[in-house]
Design a protein around this motif. Sequence first.
Motif, PDB file in Angstrom:
ATOM      1  N   CYS A 271       6.603   9.462   5.907  1.00  0.00           N
ATOM      2  CA  CYS A 271       7.006   9.003   7.234  1.00  0.00           C
ATOM      3  C   CYS A 271       7.623  10.171   8.000  1.00  0.00           C
ATOM      4  O   CYS A 271       8.023  11.182   7.410  1.00  0.00           O
TER       5      CYS A 271
ATOM      6  N   ARG B  74       4.495   1.940   4.418  1.00  0.00           N
ATOM      7  CA  ARG B  74       3.785   3.208   4.253  1.00  0.00           C
ATOM      8  C   ARG B  74       2.495   3.015   3.456  1.00  0.00           C
ATOM      9  O   ARG B  74       1.475   3.665   3.741  1.00  0.00           O
ATOM     10  N   ARG B  75       2.528   2.126   2.465  1.00  0.00           N
ATOM     11  CA  ARG B  75       1.322   1.873   1.670  1.00  0.00           C
ATOM     12  C   ARG B  75       0.279   1.086   2.458  1.00  0.00           C
ATOM     13  O   ARG B  75      -0.923   1.333   2.321  1.00  0.00           O
TER      14      ARG B  75
ATOM     15  N   GLU C 290       8.670   1.546   2.076  1.00  0.00           N
ATOM     16  CA  GLU C 290       7.620   1.957   1.134  1.00  0.00           C
ATOM     17  C   GLU C 290       6.399   1.060   1.239  1.00  0.00           C
ATOM     18  O   GLU C 290       5.257   1.537   1.171  1.00  0.00           O
ATOM     19  N   THR C 291       6.617  -0.232   1.430  1.00  0.00           N
ATOM     20  CA  THR C 291       5.503  -1.167   1.577  1.00  0.00           C
ATOM     21  C   THR C 291       4.717  -0.887   2.852  1.00  0.00           C
ATOM     22  O   THR C 291       3.478  -0.869   2.846  1.00  0.00           O
TER      23      THR C 291
ATOM     24  N   TYR D 182      14.789  -0.052   1.158  1.00  0.00           N
ATOM     25  CA  TYR D 182      13.887   1.044   0.815  1.00  0.00           C
ATOM     26  C   TYR D 182      12.469   0.515   0.584  1.00  0.00           C
ATOM     27  O   TYR D 182      11.481   1.121   1.008  1.00  0.00           O
ATOM     28  N   GLU D 183      12.393  -0.630  -0.106  1.00  0.00           N
ATOM     29  CA  GLU D 183      11.086  -1.193  -0.429  1.00  0.00           C
ATOM     30  C   GLU D 183      10.329  -1.596   0.837  1.00  0.00           C
ATOM     31  O   GLU D 183       9.097  -1.553   0.866  1.00  0.00           O
TER      32      GLU D 183
ATOM     33  N   ARG E 282      12.716   8.758  -0.499  1.00  0.00           N
ATOM     34  CA  ARG E 282      11.891   7.563  -0.673  1.00  0.00           C
ATOM     35  C   ARG E 282      11.079   7.237   0.581  1.00  0.00           C
ATOM     36  O   ARG E 282      10.208   6.370   0.544  1.00  0.00           O
ATOM     37  N   PHE E 283      11.365   7.923   1.671  1.00  0.00           N
ATOM     38  CA  PHE E 283      10.598   7.725   2.902  1.00  0.00           C
ATOM     39  C   PHE E 283       9.536   8.809   3.084  1.00  0.00           C
ATOM     40  O   PHE E 283       9.039   9.022   4.189  1.00  0.00           O
ATOM     41  N   GLU E 284       9.197   9.512   2.001  1.00  0.00           N
ATOM     42  CA  GLU E 284       8.170  10.556   2.070  1.00  0.00           C
ATOM     43  C   GLU E 284       6.890   9.988   2.684  1.00  0.00           C
ATOM     44  O   GLU E 284       6.456   8.884   2.358  1.00  0.00           O
TER      45      GLU E 284
END
Length: 265
Positions: A160, A138-139, A135-136, A131-132, A156-158
Amino acid sequence: MLFSTKQHNIFLNMKILLIGDRATDRYHFGTVKRMSPEAPVPVISGVFKTKELPGMAANVAENLKALGCTVDTRYGNKICIKTRYIDVRSNQHLLRIDEDHASDPLALAGINYSDYDAVVISDYNKGSIGYETVETIRREYNGPVFVDSKKTDLKRFEGCFVKVNSLENERAVSKPDNYYIVTRGSMGAKCGMIEVPSPQVEAHDACGAGDTFLAAFAYDYIQNKDIRKAIGYANKAASITILHTGVYAPKAEEIERHYGRLVND
């Protein structure tokens, strides 16, 4: 939410970063002439042909390349093997044997994301993608991120574009609010209130159709920034894949021959 990307059309090359789990898809072809006297199962009278094709994220890469994209890949350090036995006379898929191998999480430090028109993530939940990881990305990346995942906490993939099939949608414990696409086979695909039908074809083999959908959706969306059009294009691409035995990567020209000019109309 709008994403900044380089502007492209069908004649220009796109550069994609693809990350995910990979597999070898192995096919054994034999002939079935009778049923087993020991159990209600067919007997394959010897295997006369074997072929191997790239699977999982590696198949997504082949689909992107077939559409004319340049693809940089980052795969997990283990390769899963899916072995299928097929009756050559009927093309019936009789048996699949999976040899799954868990990969270590991918290290993605040092990537210059500005080099890419999009990031595509093919997550079969074999350990390469956490998941991380998503998220990384995406940031750190301001372009579109396309995720096909077998994980269940999809919220958690918001941010994308998240693509799942009907079964994965049922299993999800959370879902993103936007850009959430559910493929439903012959019933087409939907994203929120948007529903796009699939061409009605006689499915021969659904193997790899989801990989084709992911690649084709990303390819078309990068160009047109239109979710409905991209889903329609991906449906049409996947409808060609399922006409073939095993994974198959249709070219843009092939999709156009089947369905007419679809990109940038």
